[in-house]
Scaffold this active site. Structure first.
Site, mmCIF file in Angstrom:
data_model
loop_
_atom_site.group_PDB
_atom_site.id
_atom_site.type_symbol
_atom_site.label_atom_id
_atom_site.label_comp_id
_atom_site.label_asym_id
_atom_site.label_seq_id
_atom_site.Cartn_x
_atom_site.Cartn_y
_atom_site.Cartn_z
ATOM 1 N N GLU A 116 -2.107 -7.314 7.285
ATOM 2 C CA GLU A 116 -0.803 -7.242 7.941
ATOM 3 C C GLU A 116 -0.841 -8.056 9.237
ATOM 4 O O GLU A 116 -1.912 -8.468 9.703
ATOM 5 C CB GLU A 116 -0.467 -5.770 8.223
ATOM 6 C CG GLU A 116 0.890 -5.501 8.875
ATOM 7 C CD GLU A 116 2.065 -6.040 8.077
ATOM 8 O OE1 GLU A 116 2.286 -7.277 8.135
ATOM 9 O OE2 GLU A 116 2.750 -5.246 7.421
ATOM 10 N N HIS A 118 0.825 -1.206 0.000
ATOM 11 C CA HIS A 118 0.000 0.000 0.000
ATOM 12 C C HIS A 118 0.861 1.259 0.000
ATOM 13 O O HIS A 118 2.055 1.235 0.323
ATOM 14 C CB HIS A 118 -0.926 -0.004 1.216
ATOM 15 C CG HIS A 118 -0.175 -0.001 2.522
ATOM 16 N ND1 HIS A 118 0.380 1.145 3.066
ATOM 17 C CD2 HIS A 118 0.124 -1.012 3.377
ATOM 18 C CE1 HIS A 118 0.972 0.850 4.201
ATOM 19 N NE2 HIS A 118 0.839 -0.450 4.420
ATOM 20 N N ARG A 126 -6.270 0.967 3.932
ATOM 21 C CA ARG A 126 -5.117 1.476 3.195
ATOM 22 C C ARG A 126 -4.785 0.631 1.973
ATOM 23 O O ARG A 126 -4.330 1.154 0.953
ATOM 24 C CB ARG A 126 -3.907 1.588 4.126
ATOM 25 C CG ARG A 126 -3.431 0.276 4.771
ATOM 26 C CD ARG A 126 -2.412 0.603 5.858
ATOM 27 N NE ARG A 126 -1.768 -0.536 6.486
ATOM 28 C CZ ARG A 126 -2.226 -1.181 7.545
ATOM 29 N NH1 ARG A 126 -3.404 -0.831 8.068
ATOM 30 N NH2 ARG A 126 -1.548 -2.180 8.082
ATOM 31 N N LYS A 137 1.922 5.159 1.381
ATOM 32 C CA LYS A 137 2.274 5.639 2.720
ATOM 33 C C LYS A 137 1.053 6.189 3.454
ATOM 34 O O LYS A 137 0.228 6.894 2.878
ATOM 35 C CB LYS A 137 3.334 6.726 2.613
ATOM 36 C CG LYS A 137 4.018 7.060 3.931
ATOM 37 C CD LYS A 137 5.206 7.981 3.691
ATOM 38 C CE LYS A 137 6.016 8.169 4.961
ATOM 39 N NZ LYS A 137 7.208 9.023 4.723
ATOM 40 N N THR A 138 0.959 5.864 4.744
ATOM 41 C CA THR A 138 -0.197 6.255 5.560
ATOM 42 C C THR A 138 0.202 7.241 6.666
ATOM 43 O O THR A 138 1.380 7.537 6.863
ATOM 44 C CB THR A 138 -0.836 5.028 6.226
ATOM 45 O OG1 THR A 138 0.079 4.535 7.219
ATOM 46 C CG2 THR A 138 -1.131 3.929 5.217
ATOM 47 N N ILE A 139 -0.798 7.681 7.408
ATOM 48 C CA ILE A 139 -0.538 8.586 8.531
ATOM 49 C C ILE A 139 0.338 7.915 9.589
ATOM 50 O O ILE A 139 1.323 8.493 10.065
ATOM 51 C CB ILE A 139 -1.869 9.056 9.152
ATOM 52 C CG1 ILE A 139 -2.630 9.942 8.157
ATOM 53 C CG2 ILE A 139 -1.624 9.818 10.457
ATOM 54 C CD1 ILE A 139 -4.030 10.321 8.597
ATOM 55 N N LEU A 140 0.015 6.674 9.967
ATOM 56 C CA LEU A 140 0.822 5.988 10.980
ATOM 57 C C LEU A 140 2.219 5.676 10.473
ATOM 58 O O LEU A 140 3.184 5.713 11.251
ATOM 59 C CB LEU A 140 0.120 4.711 11.451
ATOM 60 C CG LEU A 140 -1.062 4.907 12.405
ATOM 61 C CD1 LEU A 140 -1.668 3.562 12.805
ATOM 62 C CD2 LEU A 140 -0.653 5.685 13.650
ATOM 63 N N ASN A 141 2.364 5.352 9.181
ATOM 64 C CA ASN A 141 3.707 5.188 8.618
ATOM 65 C C ASN A 141 4.523 6.461 8.836
ATOM 66 O O ASN A 141 5.692 6.420 9.248
ATOM 67 C CB ASN A 141 3.651 4.918 7.121
ATOM 68 C CG ASN A 141 3.139 3.549 6.737
ATOM 69 O OD1 ASN A 141 2.622 3.378 5.646
ATOM 70 N ND2 ASN A 141 3.270 2.556 7.616
#
Length: 268
Positions: free
Chosen positions: A118, A40, A91, A42-46
Site C-alpha cells: 500500500e 485483503h 494482511r 478487513k483488519t484491526i486498523l480498518n
C-alpha cells in the site's frame, strides 16, 4: 477505511457446464495471463478507521471470514491458479493464504513482492483517517475533508494532489506520492505478467491493498479503460488480462466472488 476508503477509491478511479468450460477457466491459451487482483480482508486498523499503509495489523474475524468467502467463491467458479503473489505486508499474505486454503489449493506457494505494498503515509500511519484527510483538505485550500471529497467525486484527478499533500505534510520524510506508488507497482505487475506468460500463461492471484491497486490499474489498460468509481471492499477482485505485452482491465472492485462463496457456505 469505511467512507474515507470509498471516497479515495471513487477518486481513482456457478455453474459448470462441462470439461471444456473447466479447461477454459483453469488454463488460458497462447500464453494469456489472467490476473485476479484481490484486496485483503478487513483488519484491526480498518475497523478503527485509522490510516493503514505500510503500518500493518492482522485480519479481524470478519476479515478472515470474507477471505474464506472469496476462496470458496473462486472455487465455485472452478478458477484454478497457476501462481500466487501478495505484497509482503502481513494482511495481504494472510488473506492470500486463506483464499488458497479455502479454494482447495493449500499447497500453492505465495511469492511476496514488496513493490505491491500500500501507499506509505509516513507519520500519518496509524493516525485517524479524519486527521490525515482534514490536514490534506486545508493544505489544498478546502474548508473540510468533506468539501474535498465532494470535489474529488467530480474531479478524480484530485487524488494525485491529495496524496502529494500527505507526502508534503508527514514529518518522517518517508511518505510516497502517487507517481512513486504507480511506478513501483506497475513495474512489479509487468514483471509478474511477463514471467507467467513465458511459463505458458494461466490464472494468477495477486493480493494487495485498496488504494494502491487502484493506482496501479489507473492507466494500465492499453485501450485507455479506467477503473470504475465503485467502492473496492475488502476481498473485492479486479480482473486484468495480459496478452502480447498489453493489459486489458476487465473488472474493478467485483464482490461477486465473495457473494458466491457466502451463498455456497450458507447452502451447505
Amino acid at each position: 477505511m469505511r467512507k474515507i476508503t470509498f471516497l479515495v477509491l471513487a477518486a481513482l478511479v456457478g455453474f459448470m457446464p462441462g470439461a471444456s468450460a473447466q479447461k477454459k477457466k483453469s488454463v488460458a491459451a497462447n500464453g494469456e495471463v489472467v490476473i485476479y487482483f484481490a484486496r485483503h480482508g478487513k483488519t484491526i486498523l480498518n475497523t478503527m478507521d485509522r490510516v493503514q499503509g505500510w503500518a500493518d495489523t492482522p485480519l479481524t474475524p470478519a476479515g478472515v471470514e470474507v477471505a474464506e468467502y472469496l476462496g470458496e467463491g473462486l472455487q465455485s467458479e472452478n478458477i484454478q491458479f497457476k501462481a500466487a503473489y501478495s505484497s509482503d505486508l502481513g494482511r495481504a499474505r494472510q488473506t492470500a493464504r486463506i483464499v488458497l486454503d479455502n479454494k482447495g489449493q493449500a499447497n500453492l506457494p505465495i511469492t511476496e513482492v514488496a513493490q505491491l505494498r500500500e501507499t506509505n503515509f509516513g507519520s500519518y500511519e496509524g493516525d485517524l483517517n479524519g486527521k490525515m484527510w482534514g490536514d490534506a483538505a486545508l493544505y489544498l485550500h478546502y474548508k473540510s475533508a468533506q468539501e474535498l471529497f465532494a470535489d474529488m467525486e467530480q474531479k478524480p484527478e484530485l487524488l494525485k494532489s491529495a496524496i502529494a499533500s500527505f507526502k508534503a505534510l508527514e514529518t518522517l520524510g518517508i511518505g510516497e506520492d502517487y507517481d512513486q506508488v504507480k511506478a513501483r507497482g506497475q513495474k512489479a505487475i509487468r514483471e509478474i505478467a511477463a514471467k507467467e506468460a513465458a511459463n505458458g500463461g494461466g490464472n494468477i492471484l495477486i493480493v494487495g491493498h485498496g488504494m494502491s491497486i487502484g493506482v496501479f490499474l489507473s492507466d494500465i489498460d492499453s485501450n485507455g479503460k479506467k477503473p470504475s468509481a465503485n467502492h473496492m471492499g475488502n476481498a473485492a477482485v479486479c480482473k486484468v488480462i495480459y496478452k502480447d505485452g498489453k493489459f486489458s482491465l476487465e473488472s474493478f472492485g467485483d464482490m461477486s466472488y465473495v457473494e458466491k462463496g457466502k451463498s455456497t457456505r450458507t447452502n451447505k
